[in-house]
Enzyme design. Structure first.
Site, short mmCIF file in Angstrom:
data_model
loop_
_atom_site.label_atom_id
_atom_site.label_comp_id
_atom_site.label_asym_id
_atom_site.label_seq_id
_atom_site.Cartn_x
_atom_site.Cartn_y
_atom_site.Cartn_z
N GLN A 1 -8.52 -7.44 0.37
CA GLN A 1 -8.11 -7.23 -1.02
C GLN A 1 -9.28 -6.72 -1.85
O GLN A 1 -9.13 -5.81 -2.66
CB GLN A 1 -7.55 -8.53 -1.60
CG GLN A 1 -6.27 -8.96 -0.89
CD GLN A 1 -5.68 -10.24 -1.43
OE1 GLN A 1 -6.28 -10.90 -2.27
NE2 GLN A 1 -4.50 -10.60 -0.95
N ASP B 1 -3.76 -15.55 7.51
CA ASP B 1 -2.51 -16.12 6.98
C ASP B 1 -1.78 -16.98 8.01
O ASP B 1 -0.72 -17.55 7.70
CB ASP B 1 -1.59 -14.98 6.51
CG ASP B 1 -2.16 -14.27 5.29
OD1 ASP B 1 -2.90 -14.90 4.52
OD2 ASP B 1 -1.86 -13.08 5.11
N ARG C 1 0.82 -1.21 0.00
CA ARG C 1 0.00 0.00 0.00
C ARG C 1 0.86 1.26 0.00
O ARG C 1 0.44 2.30 -0.53
CB ARG C 1 -0.95 -0.02 1.21
CG ARG C 1 -2.09 -1.06 1.03
CD ARG C 1 -2.69 -1.43 2.36
NE ARG C 1 -3.87 -2.28 2.28
CZ ARG C 1 -3.85 -3.61 2.11
NH1 ARG C 1 -2.70 -4.26 1.98
NH2 ARG C 1 -4.99 -4.30 2.06
C1 S3P Z 1 -4.12 -9.06 2.43
C2 S3P Z 1 -5.34 -9.60 2.67
C3 S3P Z 1 -5.59 -11.04 2.90
C4 S3P Z 1 -4.30 -11.81 3.18
C5 S3P Z 1 -3.18 -11.38 2.29
C6 S3P Z 1 -2.90 -9.90 2.44
C7 S3P Z 1 -4.00 -7.61 2.19
O1 S3P Z 1 -6.23 -11.59 1.76
O2 S3P Z 1 -4.49 -13.20 3.05
O3 S3P Z 1 -1.99 -12.10 2.59
O4 S3P Z 1 -2.88 -7.07 2.28
O5 S3P Z 1 -5.03 -6.99 1.89
P1 S3P Z 1 -7.83 -11.49 1.60
O6 S3P Z 1 -8.15 -10.07 1.65
O7 S3P Z 1 -8.18 -12.07 0.27
O8 S3P Z 1 -8.38 -12.29 2.74
#
Ligand code: S3P
Length: 446
Positions: A177, A328, A33
């Site tokens: 995400q 994770d 980000r």
């Molecule tokens: C993340 C969101 C998670 C996580 C990934 C990092 C992020 O995924 O598993 O390692 O930085 O937004 P999801 O949003 O699909 O759960």
């Protein structure tokens, strides 16, 4: 492989106690980000403590391809010069995100809010992961999908919106995400983009957008959810970013210290954002000795030094609603559970099937290879620990997944027999220093 090179097998075996003081690398979510916000603001963003893992370097390459100047000034020190929302360039080549789900999905939102065309691709693992969850809301915001592999997979080509449409979107799963892709696309939409999530997911995008000057507010919605409202077309102003240490990387030495007898380890400056600390909550319930030594605020997040001592653990029931705050960390929790006495039931793990690998299957296979009793019931994983060392002796297939590789190497440090993993090369995506750091603490990895 992470570098397109040979597989790098490795074995971990039981040795003496783990001792020492270490710092794990910068948070992966905040690192991606930081580069994206640098790209989208006008002027110079300085980043300290950026994770220099493969995944984040791919995001840096993509930011460059979209028009930013991204410079590496020294270890962890980066400078990004962006031109602001609405000014992105159409990239000349394919944006190759390697193994990185977060980088690719967040950048789809960024591209989707601009009238440019871009092709996204990745390695064999990323090509298996579902992208429909990102494309669905983006299409509603005016994005055209020019080309996409079967099943809404990579490679895919997007034509971003000329005039983005601000939408109200309820995410079908708790996913930072998805939320972030919609918010990034909403930056270039007139009016308010609203994301409603049924369960709160990590909030780094919201916090960092606010820090860069966007008008964004987050309110509780339902029992565990959030409603986030972003006003479009802000002028983002660069601010210095200090990236705190990644709790998802700290998870590995934490569990290692808990299961290797006699261990006493300090991990410095671990980010304690409550939407990321589900593993710590769970380990404390299991009886872990984890002490917060120096709680303070760094870069807008609470951080603490954690002291972890070897502890007898007991099995617990991990509720499904905790999953977003530790999504994770389940592979390494399964390792801790293998050493606990009694059953640990981890509920609601359906999202694990669509991570860098099918983690539910990869963890179950790894446990089976090492003589640990377990069961998958629906979307729950149940590990039956014996209260003593796991038998070990297995060779674990890592399926291009860094966290599967690191989790089973941790298991090997405390098992009766050594544990091997077939490929450690993907560890470089998130924790390039993992093997030397664990070795410095006293782990036998060879
Ligand atoms: C993340 C969101 C998670 C996580 C990934 C990092 C992020 O995924 O598993 O390692 O930085 O937004 P999801 O949003 O699909 O759960």
């Amino acid at each position: 492989m992470a570098h397109g090179s040979e597989a790098l097998p490795l074995q971990a075996e039981r040795g003496g106690p783990l001792r020492g003081r270490v710092r794990v690398p910068g948070d992966k979510s905040i690192s991606h980000r930081s580069l994206i916000l640098g790209l989208l603001s006008v002027g110079e963003t300085r980043v300290t403590g950026l994770l220099e893992g493969e995944d984040v370097l791919r995001t840096a390459d993509a930011a460059r391809a979209l028009g930013a100047t991204v410079e590496h000034l020294g270890p962890g020190e980066w400078r990004v010069r962006g031109m602001g929302i609405g000014t992105l360039l159409e990239p000349r080549g394919t944006l190759d995100f390697g193994n990185a789900g977060t980088g690719s999905r967040l950048m789809m939102g960024v591209v989707g809010g601009h009238p440019i065309r871009a092709t996204f691709d990745g390695d064999a693992s990323l090509r298996k992961r579902p992208m429909g969850r990102i494309l669905d809301p983006l299409k509603r915001m005016g994005v055209t999908v020019i080309d996409v592999a079967e099943g809404n997979r990579l490679p895919l080509t997007l034509q971003g919106a000329r005039d983005s449409i601000p939408i109200e979107y309820t995410t079908p799963v708790a996913s930072a995400q998805i939320k972030s892709a919609v918010l990034f696309a909403g930056l270039n939409a007139p009016g308010e983009t609203i994301v409603i999530e049924p369960e709160a997911s990590r909030d780094h995008t919201e916090k960092m957008l606010a820090y860069f000057g966007a008008e964004i507010r987050s309110e509780p919605a339902g029992t565990h959810g959030r409603r986030i409202t972003l006003k479009g077309r802000p002028e983002l102003s660069p601010r210095p970013i200090v990236v705190p240490a990644d709790p998802s990387s700290a998870a590995f030495p934490i569990v290692a210290a808990l299961i290797v007898p006699g261990s006493d380890v300090i991990i410095e400056s671990v980010m304690m954002n409550p939407l990321r600390t589900g593993l710590l909550t769970t380990l404390l319930e299991m009886g872990a000795s984890i002490e917060e030594l120096d709680s303070r605020v760094e870069g807008g997040e609470r951080v603490a030094d954690l002291r972890i001592r070897h502890s007898p653990l007991r099995g617990v029931d991990v509720p499904a609603e905790r999953a977003p705050s530790m999504i994770d960390e389940y592979p390494v929790l399964a390792v801790a559970a293998a050493f606990a006495s009694g059953e640990t039931r981890m509920r609601g793990l359906q999202e694990l099937r669509v991570k860098e690998s099918d983690r539910l299957a990869a963890v179950a296979d790894g446990l089976a290879a090492n003589g640990v009793a377990h069961q998958i019931v629906g979307d729950d994983l149940i590990v039956s620990g014996s209260g003593r060392a796991a038998p070990g002796g297995g060779l674990v297939a890592t399926h291009m997944d860094h966290r599967i590789a690191m989790s089973f190497l941790i298991m090997g440090l405390a098992s009766d027999k050594a544990v091997g993993v077939d490929d450690t090369s993907f560890i470089a995506t998130s924790f390039p220093d993992f093997v030397p750091m664990m070795t410095r603490l006293g782990g036998a990895l060879r």
